[in-house]
Scaffold this active site. Structure first.
Site, mmCIF file in Angstrom:
data_model
loop_
_atom_site.group_PDB
_atom_site.id
_atom_site.type_symbol
_atom_site.label_atom_id
_atom_site.label_comp_id
_atom_site.label_asym_id
_atom_site.label_seq_id
_atom_site.Cartn_x
_atom_site.Cartn_y
_atom_site.Cartn_z
ATOM 1 N N THR A 186 0.948 -1.115 -0.049
ATOM 2 C CA THR A 186 0.007 0.156 0.104
ATOM 3 C C THR A 186 0.927 1.225 0.038
ATOM 4 O O THR A 186 0.545 2.198 -0.833
ATOM 5 C CB THR A 186 -0.812 -0.160 1.286
ATOM 6 O OG1 THR A 186 -1.815 -1.089 1.063
ATOM 7 C CG2 THR A 186 -1.861 1.219 1.142
ATOM 8 N N GLN A 240 -6.087 -1.255 -2.584
ATOM 9 C CA GLN A 240 -5.597 0.047 -1.765
ATOM 10 C C GLN A 240 -4.822 0.720 -2.903
ATOM 11 O O GLN A 240 -3.769 0.238 -3.669
ATOM 12 C CB GLN A 240 -4.668 -0.377 -0.615
ATOM 13 C CG GLN A 240 -5.620 -1.297 0.396
ATOM 14 C CD GLN A 240 -5.483 -2.674 0.077
ATOM 15 O OE1 GLN A 240 -5.186 -3.150 -0.982
ATOM 16 N NE2 GLN A 240 -5.861 -3.539 1.073
ATOM 17 N N ASP A 269 -8.089 3.922 0.628
ATOM 18 C CA ASP A 269 -6.763 4.535 1.095
ATOM 19 C C ASP A 269 -6.235 5.451 0.364
ATOM 20 O O ASP A 269 -5.224 5.716 -0.075
ATOM 21 C CB ASP A 269 -5.807 3.267 1.032
ATOM 22 C CG ASP A 269 -6.237 2.125 2.037
ATOM 23 O OD1 ASP A 269 -7.082 2.206 2.885
ATOM 24 O OD2 ASP A 269 -5.309 1.124 1.980
ATOM 25 N N ASP A 282 -11.704 3.319 4.533
ATOM 26 C CA ASP A 282 -10.591 3.637 4.990
ATOM 27 C C ASP A 282 -9.792 4.852 4.397
ATOM 28 O O ASP A 282 -8.510 4.731 4.327
ATOM 29 C CB ASP A 282 -9.568 2.385 5.509
ATOM 30 C CG ASP A 282 -10.134 1.265 6.063
ATOM 31 O OD1 ASP A 282 -11.106 1.467 6.896
ATOM 32 O OD2 ASP A 282 -9.886 0.173 6.048
ATOM 33 N N ARG A 295 -12.968 3.428 11.721
ATOM 34 C CA ARG A 295 -12.863 2.047 12.515
ATOM 35 C C ARG A 295 -11.247 1.934 12.734
ATOM 36 O O ARG A 295 -10.528 2.630 12.071
ATOM 37 C CB ARG A 295 -12.864 0.970 11.493
ATOM 38 C CG ARG A 295 -12.444 0.702 10.220
ATOM 39 C CD ARG A 295 -12.859 -0.527 9.573
ATOM 40 N NE ARG A 295 -12.077 -0.609 8.269
ATOM 41 C CZ ARG A 295 -11.888 -1.796 7.684
ATOM 42 N NH1 ARG A 295 -12.645 -3.002 8.175
ATOM 43 N NH2 ARG A 295 -11.274 -2.008 6.409
ATOM 44 N N TRP A 316 -7.653 0.802 13.177
ATOM 45 C CA TRP A 316 -6.660 -0.017 12.405
ATOM 46 C C TRP A 316 -5.758 -0.362 13.493
ATOM 47 O O TRP A 316 -5.302 -1.557 13.300
ATOM 48 C CB TRP A 316 -5.922 0.953 11.331
ATOM 49 C CG TRP A 316 -4.888 -0.009 10.508
ATOM 50 C CD1 TRP A 316 -4.898 -1.258 10.288
ATOM 51 C CD2 TRP A 316 -3.881 0.624 9.596
ATOM 52 N NE1 TRP A 316 -3.887 -1.588 9.655
ATOM 53 C CE2 TRP A 316 -3.094 -0.639 8.815
ATOM 54 C CE3 TRP A 316 -3.633 1.895 9.138
ATOM 55 C CZ2 TRP A 316 -2.261 -0.351 8.148
ATOM 56 C CZ3 TRP A 316 -2.445 2.136 8.352
ATOM 57 C CH2 TRP A 316 -1.928 1.042 7.690
#
Length: 329
Positions: A92, A127, A150, A183, A242, A244
């Site tokens: 990523t 991602q 991402d 995310d 959330r 990580w």
């Protein structure tokens, strides 16, 4: 409301020890690529003014005091873009279209973008980071961040590798537009978002943040102050975040929340041990149809006015050097 085509006129009044240079695709400036201008910068850094155009290049900034200033009428006219993902790049963090590791970075009136998810199958790894920033004292004003999963990796060098002595990376985002789905604002920087529009794109699972503070004593966390949470049609179940990592820290202050925000607000990470019990998720004076304090997850909290002062800009980002991000132009 901010959006994909923010319109404004902005005159740069900043002074710098470095002589400004111009990047233009058509050859009318000092350089034709942004990376070439960065590579030519000396110890004093560089003020790099970018003429309108789409610059498809993978950019890496390891030098301090680099400034990128778009010369278009609005941020959509200067686009820094590339198209790698975690699958195609080998991770990523390697997928970032632009990477900023140098301290005292400044950007205004331009767009950072990753187009991978528009043209590639998700089997290649979805991602796909538009910007990865690890530098300290970074400032972004009137900047768009476009991606899907991402989008914005606001993080700190070393902390994710378990370095107990890692230096916190302070980052300030003012009047920016950030869009994505899964995310899409993530990492472990000490980051403050002021008067930004955070725009969710349709997906089966949408979480605005995945903050990754992993030790209680780590100086890490995200604050959103006077922001707007919006969404496109079909993005009808959006979580505020959330965790990580176990001590994820996110605070929303005075923020408008659209109807797409799930009443519980916060979502448990699916992998590993439960993290909501140790995460710090809080709000103060949330507004709009998505502001439902009585229905929030029981692990989160509603701050008092006195408690919220701890998360105001000056207090949150000052650090040991008394940095005032609002004065950086």
């Amino acid at each position: 409301m901010l959006g994909r085509t923010i319109l404004f006129t902005y005159v740069c009044m900043a002074a710098s020890a470095a002589e400004p240079v111009v990047v233009a695709k058509d050859g009318s400036g000092d350089f034709q690529t942004v990376q070439a201008a960065i590579d030519a910068a000396g110890p004093a850094g560089a003020v790099i003014r970018i003429r309108p155009g789409t610059y498809e290049e993978k950019i890496v900034i390891d030098k301090a005091k680099i400034q990128l200033r778009g010369l278009g009428a609005d941020p959509s006219q200067v686009v820094l873009t590339f198209h790698l993902s975690s699958g195609t790049a080998g991770g990523t963090y390697k997928s970032a279209s632009t990477t900023v590791n140098g301290d005292d970075f400044y950007a205004e009136n331009l767009t950072f973008e990753n187009t991978f998810s528009r043209s590639k199958p998700l089997s290649e790894g979805s991602q796909a980071v538009a910007l990865r920033v690890t530098g300290d004292r970074a400032v972004f004003r009137r900047v768009r961040f476009l991606g899907y999963q991402d989008t914005l990796y606001a993080t700190t060098a070393g902390c994710m590798n378990g370095d107990a002595g890692c230096k916190p990376a302070r980052q300030y985002f003012e009047a920016c537009y950030i869009e994505g789905n899964v995310d899409f604002i993530f990492g472990d920087a000490l980051a403050f978002f002021e008067k930004c529009e955070i725009h969710s794109l349709a997906h089966s699972m949408i979480a605005i943040t995945a903050q990754s503070k992993q030790r209680a004593e780590e100086k890490s966390g995200y604050v959103f102050d006077h922001c707007r949470l919006t969404a496109e049609a079909g993005a009808d179940r959006v979580y505020l975040g959330r965790p990580w990592r176990s001590y994820a820290s996110v605070v929303y202050l005075n923020t408008y929340m659209g109807p797409e925000i799930v009443p519980a607000g916060w979502l448990e990470w699916e992998h590993g041990k439960p993290s909501l019990p140790t995460a710090f998720y809080a709000e103060y004076n949330s507004q709009g149809p998505g502001a439902k304090p009585a229905e929030r997850d029981s692990h989160s909290m509603q701050l008092t006015a006195e408690q919220a002062k701890k998360y105001e800009l000056r207090a949150f980002l000052a650090g040991n050097d008394g940095w005032d991000a609002a004065k950086v132009h």
